[in-house]
Write an enzyme that holds these catalytic residues in place. Sequence first.
Site, PDB file in Angstrom:
ATOM      1  N   ALA A  10     -12.016  30.145 -56.180  1.00  9.82           N
ATOM      2  CA  ALA A  10     -12.344  29.477 -57.435  1.00  9.82           C
ATOM      3  C   ALA A  10     -13.538  30.141 -58.138  1.00  9.82           C
ATOM      4  CB  ALA A  10     -12.629  28.002 -57.147  1.00  9.82           C
ATOM      5  N   VAL A  11     -14.653  30.312 -57.427  1.00 12.66           N
ATOM      6  CA  VAL A  11     -15.862  30.857 -58.064  1.00 12.66           C
ATOM      7  C   VAL A  11     -15.703  32.353 -58.348  1.00 12.66           C
ATOM      8  CG1 VAL A  11     -18.341  31.250 -57.799  1.00 12.66           C
ATOM      9  CG2 VAL A  11     -17.339  29.116 -56.991  1.00 12.66           C
ATOM     10  N   GLY A  12     -15.155  33.095 -57.378  1.00  8.72           N
ATOM     11  CA  GLY A  12     -15.007  34.545 -57.547  1.00  8.72           C
ATOM     12  C   GLY A  12     -14.123  34.884 -58.735  1.00  8.72           C
ATOM     13  N   ARG A  82     -17.899  23.198 -50.074  1.00  9.74           N
ATOM     14  CA  ARG A  82     -18.010  21.877 -49.454  1.00  9.74           C
ATOM     15  C   ARG A  82     -16.939  20.927 -49.975  1.00  9.74           C
ATOM     16  NH1 ARG A  82     -23.471  19.081 -51.806  1.00  9.74           N
ATOM     17  NH2 ARG A  82     -23.431  19.986 -53.883  1.00  9.74           N
ATOM     18  N   SER A 119     -22.466  32.348 -51.892  1.00  8.97           N
ATOM     19  CA  SER A 119     -21.977  31.477 -50.806  1.00  8.97           C
ATOM     20  C   SER A 119     -23.089  30.550 -50.313  1.00  8.97           C
ATOM     21  CB  SER A 119     -21.470  32.327 -49.642  1.00  8.97           C
ATOM     22  OG  SER A 119     -20.560  33.298 -50.097  1.00  8.97           O
ATOM     23  N   ASN A 120     -22.699  29.330 -49.970  1.00 12.40           N
ATOM     24  CA  ASN A 120     -23.670  28.319 -49.518  1.00 12.40           C
ATOM     25  C   ASN A 120     -23.782  28.234 -47.998  1.00 12.40           C
ATOM     26  OD1 ASN A 120     -24.907  27.005 -51.754  1.00 12.40           O
ATOM     27  ND2 ASN A 120     -22.901  26.189 -52.326  1.00 12.40           N
ATOM     28  N   ASP A 148     -28.224  25.603 -61.765  1.00  8.89           N
ATOM     29  CA  ASP A 148     -28.923  24.312 -61.758  1.00  8.89           C
ATOM     30  C   ASP A 148     -29.666  24.084 -63.081  1.00  8.89           C
ATOM     31  OD1 ASP A 148     -27.942  24.034 -59.193  1.00  8.89           O
ATOM     32  OD2 ASP A 148     -29.715  24.929 -58.272  1.00  8.89           O
ATOM     33  N   ARG A 151     -27.220  22.962 -65.606  1.00 12.43           N
ATOM     34  CA  ARG A 151     -26.901  21.530 -65.396  1.00 12.43           C
ATOM     35  C   ARG A 151     -28.049  20.646 -65.891  1.00 12.43           C
ATOM     36  NH1 ARG A 151     -24.010  22.479 -59.491  1.00 12.43           N
ATOM     37  NH2 ARG A 151     -21.937  22.839 -60.336  1.00 12.43           N
ATOM     38  N   HIS A 175     -31.678  25.494 -53.643  1.00 11.02           N
ATOM     39  CA  HIS A 175     -30.373  25.121 -54.202  1.00 11.02           C
ATOM     40  C   HIS A 175     -29.741  24.098 -53.253  1.00 11.02           C
ATOM     41  CE1 HIS A 175     -26.687  25.380 -56.409  1.00 11.02           C
ATOM     42  NE2 HIS A 175     -26.005  25.809 -55.361  1.00 11.02           N
TER      43      HIS A 175
END
Length: 308
Positions: A10-12, A82, A119-120, A148, A151, A175
């Site tokens: 999704a993010v990539g 997540r 990546s988290n 952030d 947002r 983060h």
Amino acid sequence: MKVTVVGAGAVGASCAEYIAMKDFAAEVVLVDIKEGFAEGKAMDLMQTASLNGFDTKITGTTGDYSKTAGSKVAVITSGIPRKPGMTREELIGINAGIVKEVTENLVKHSPDVIIIVVSNPMDTMAYLVHKTSGLPKERIIGMGGALDSARFKYRLAEALEAPISDVDGMVIAAHSDTGMLPLFSKATRNGVPVSEFLSDEQKASVIEETKVGGATLTKLLGTSAWYAPGAAVSVMVQAILCDHKKMIPCSLMLDGEYGQSDICLGVPAIIGKNGVEKIVNITLTEEEQAKFAEAAQAVREVNGDLKF
Ligand code: NAI
């Protein structure tokens, strides 16, 4: 110039799409471990080129890092996101192994690369890349603050009932849901401090909604967000490739700045062709300083779970 994006999820994919749409890179190489996935995403995106009017070439590969050789920037988005109710820190077990292996492959083929870590848990993953890649610290940048802060601006504009372009604000520190530090004292509307316009109750709500911004979306989507993360990365990649020397809050290895050392945390920095051109020192209130130190302590505890 060539940009590699590892992880065509999704993010990539969103990140590759925004980079291509802005048309500043010659080539974007998508890499994924899932057979054919990156190739498929690349082909789909390339078929938007004539529709969206870009010339950036997008290619995909299932783990062949020789295709990434000579990348100016590499973005690491590989790993699991997540699920609702999870914290970013719970992802460390799986994602640390992936990020370490991906970093080794990237550096082998592009020794001069600038790495953007997505990546988290991102601050800890950025720290891992510092400890294992052998790259100079200016060339490892964690993406968190850019997202952030976007947002934060969204929530500020909502509370102020103002156009987003009228508001400015920045989020630093970790983060994570608890370690994020929206700098309310420095947020402005058309240059005027927002505290002039918002009640204490509104202020508290903006800060809280910003901090749980990712969790709110995870609850709605069933997985973590991708449009704003992809857009945030694309702004950072563009700042490097186009040498914008733009001030962006990023998770960087600190060496005494903001009273911290041997830790990656979000701080404002000038981003340009060399990666981190300069960490910017802004004056924090006493309360902000204390919150920054608290966030550092929490990230240090998560870093303690890393095995090199
Ligand atoms: P996703 O599951 O959609 O995509 C991840 C991709 O990585 C998958 O396609 C998977 O096959 C691939 N992958 C896994 N292991 C790999 C390996 N060894 N080599 C190459 N590819 C591999 O997940 P999504 O939503 O794209 O999120 C990616 C990561 O970014 C997650 O850890 C998420 O928590 C994090 N994230 C960070 C943000 C930030 O602000 N720093 C914002 C949003 C997400």
